[in-house]
Design a protein around this motif. Sequence first.
Motif, PDB file in Angstrom:
ATOM      1  N   UNK A 309      86.611  34.852  82.355  1.00  0.00           N
ATOM      2  CA  UNK A 309      85.572  33.906  82.771  1.00  0.00           C
ATOM      3  C   UNK A 309      85.044  34.360  84.115  1.00  0.00           C
ATOM      4  N   UNK A 310      83.712  34.388  84.259  1.00  0.00           N
ATOM      5  CA  UNK A 310      83.109  34.786  85.528  1.00  0.00           C
ATOM      6  C   UNK A 310      81.730  34.142  85.634  1.00  0.00           C
ATOM      7  N   UNK A 311      80.876  34.725  86.469  1.00  0.00           N
ATOM      8  CA  UNK A 311      79.552  34.147  86.708  1.00  0.00           C
ATOM      9  C   UNK A 311      78.556  35.277  86.931  1.00  0.00           C
ATOM     10  N   UNK A 312      77.480  35.324  86.147  1.00  0.00           N
ATOM     11  CA  UNK A 312      76.466  36.364  86.301  1.00  0.00           C
ATOM     12  C   UNK A 312      75.672  36.085  87.572  1.00  0.00           C
ATOM     13  N   UNK A 313      75.697  37.043  88.493  1.00  0.00           N
ATOM     14  CA  UNK A 313      75.037  36.850  89.791  1.00  0.00           C
ATOM     15  C   UNK A 313      73.795  37.710  89.974  1.00  0.00           C
ATOM     16  N   UNK A 314      73.632  38.761  89.154  1.00  0.00           N
ATOM     17  CA  UNK A 314      72.460  39.623  89.333  1.00  0.00           C
ATOM     18  C   UNK A 314      72.178  40.394  88.062  1.00  0.00           C
ATOM     19  N   UNK A 315      70.925  40.864  87.989  1.00  0.00           N
ATOM     20  CA  UNK A 315      70.480  41.699  86.874  1.00  0.00           C
ATOM     21  C   UNK A 315      69.987  43.013  87.472  1.00  0.00           C
ATOM     22  N   UNK A 316      70.493  44.128  86.949  1.00  0.00           N
ATOM     23  CA  UNK A 316      70.056  45.442  87.405  1.00  0.00           C
ATOM     24  C   UNK A 316      69.046  45.978  86.404  1.00  0.00           C
ATOM     25  N   UNK A 371      73.777  43.265  83.284  1.00  0.00           N
ATOM     26  CA  UNK A 371      74.039  41.918  83.796  1.00  0.00           C
ATOM     27  C   UNK A 371      75.417  41.934  84.465  1.00  0.00           C
ATOM     28  N   UNK A 372      75.435  41.735  85.776  1.00  0.00           N
ATOM     29  CA  UNK A 372      76.661  41.910  86.555  1.00  0.00           C
ATOM     30  C   UNK A 372      77.379  40.592  86.828  1.00  0.00           C
ATOM     31  N   UNK A 373      78.694  40.635  86.738  1.00  0.00           N
ATOM     32  CA  UNK A 373      79.540  39.506  87.120  1.00  0.00           C
ATOM     33  C   UNK A 373      80.877  40.070  87.596  1.00  0.00           C
ATOM     34  N   UNK A 374      81.486  39.408  88.556  1.00  0.00           N
ATOM     35  CA  UNK A 374      82.737  39.881  89.128  1.00  0.00           C
ATOM     36  C   UNK A 374      83.864  39.766  88.117  1.00  0.00           C
ATOM     37  N   UNK A 375      84.664  40.839  88.012  1.00  0.00           N
ATOM     38  CA  UNK A 375      85.854  40.822  87.174  1.00  0.00           C
ATOM     39  C   UNK A 375      86.665  42.070  87.497  1.00  0.00           C
ATOM     40  N   UNK A 376      87.972  42.037  87.271  1.00  0.00           N
ATOM     41  CA  UNK A 376      88.818  43.181  87.624  1.00  0.00           C
ATOM     42  C   UNK A 376      88.827  44.298  86.590  1.00  0.00           C
ATOM     43  N   UNK A 447      77.571  30.795  84.228  1.00  0.00           N
ATOM     44  CA  UNK A 447      78.937  31.168  83.868  1.00  0.00           C
ATOM     45  C   UNK A 447      78.938  31.983  82.585  1.00  0.00           C
ATOM     46  N   UNK A 448      79.855  32.934  82.516  1.00  0.00           N
ATOM     47  CA  UNK A 448      79.982  33.765  81.321  1.00  0.00           C
ATOM     48  C   UNK A 448      81.442  33.754  80.895  1.00  0.00           C
TER      49      UNK A 448
END
Length: 491
Positions: A309-316, A371-376, A447-448
Amino acid sequence: MYSVSKRNHLSSLFHRGVAAAAIAGLAAGPGLAQQQAPAPTVQPVVPPAPVQLPALSPKQSAELARLLTDAGYEQGLRHDGASGPRLGSDEALVRATLDYARAVHSGRLDQSDFQQDWGLRPQPFDPLPGFADAVKRDRIAAWLRSLPPPYAGYDGLQKGLAKYRDIEAKGGWATLPAGPDLSVGATGARVTALRKRLAVEDSQVAATGATFDAALKEAVIRAQRRYGLRPTGTVSTGTLGALNVPVGDRVRQIMANMERWRWLPAEMPAKRIQVNIAAAVLTVFEGDEAIASMKAVTGRPGNETPMLQSRIHSVVLNPPWNVPTSIATKELFPKGAAYLARNNYKVIGTGPNRRLQQQPGPKTALGRYKFDFQNPYAVYLHDTPAQAAFSGFSRLESHGCVRLEKPGELAELLFRNDQNWQPEQINAALATEKTQRVQLQPQDQVSVYLLYWTAFAGGNGMNFRADPYSWDKKLASKIENRSAATAVASR
């Protein structure tokens, strides 16, 4: 189909350690008389206060014992034949209740049971305050009913679990013998066996008869849809394999999916994107309404797409592809310099530290959108020039990231409230073939959830998908092992 709607909305979702500080003596410097260090003050270690368990009335003890007898079984915390906790004294009864409450509300697994790529984690839950209040107000049954995940998807699985356990108790179904494909016009013993098998799950099927007629073809199509197969109406190898999965495996598959529901928060964000990894489908939700859906391509076995689970914060826009070292070493460098140049790869660095970057353009593996979202796990959603994969029913072909059938539509949806990034501006930026990262406005970040649903209830009954990563079997075993260990510890 994959909604996590609440029940009351539209349906389709220790140990405490005490460390003592060491106090070092003080020594005099050179040439000075050494003085004796004062004796350290040792603070006594105070053990934690014992937990005060609520006292039950005789009536409450009897009620709770009755309610707990089959509760773990009904909620998919153990399979048939696994013994539950022994409920002798009131203390054992209360402790069993608290253990059940934790398991059914936030998952049976312990933290040590999670695989690295099972990135979803349930929120901490202490059932004692709620249970104590239920005892005080004499509302134990209502409190127990409130514990499971408040989602229609979970309710549907619980009903399906009861149905398939009943099928299992009655002997399940016989394995269909291998042979030539079966279609309209076929006759014989294999058709009779097929009818009998389909009738177990589909009440519309006549269980007797040796002829494959039009009605049986429609029944096969219904079964193929339930199993996520191409609805041809012909029983070939794939359909035969799905029909021959033992009913006990289907029960465990439902148990595993119920556990995954318990890892989700009690209330989902109103704006969210959900990817069903196993079915390779992306759905956009606003509240309980699915406003967009598209095919996806997810990780092949060995390159699993993680649950998270994360959150899309930007589009490249026009993203380059920084090729992971493992892919560059095993798959790309061996193809030679001419291949790399032809496909717009740039070698950065020299020697063992060299790496590859594919430059933006029509050939890049990430296409025009990322589509970027933080994740490990270094995974993301992205476009792809390889569109042929979306025509298949099995779409597990990536290295772990999620490829999208219609990334442009998703980008426009995310930017719909940003006047600086309407379709005209997006297309103009893409035409430059220059990389540009566009931050989503805070209120537009979404949220994604990357989820692994292989069993779910639909209008046509229980639906199953293949378990490409073998996560269902592993998870069901962990649930049963943890339940058995808890039962033994309670005795």
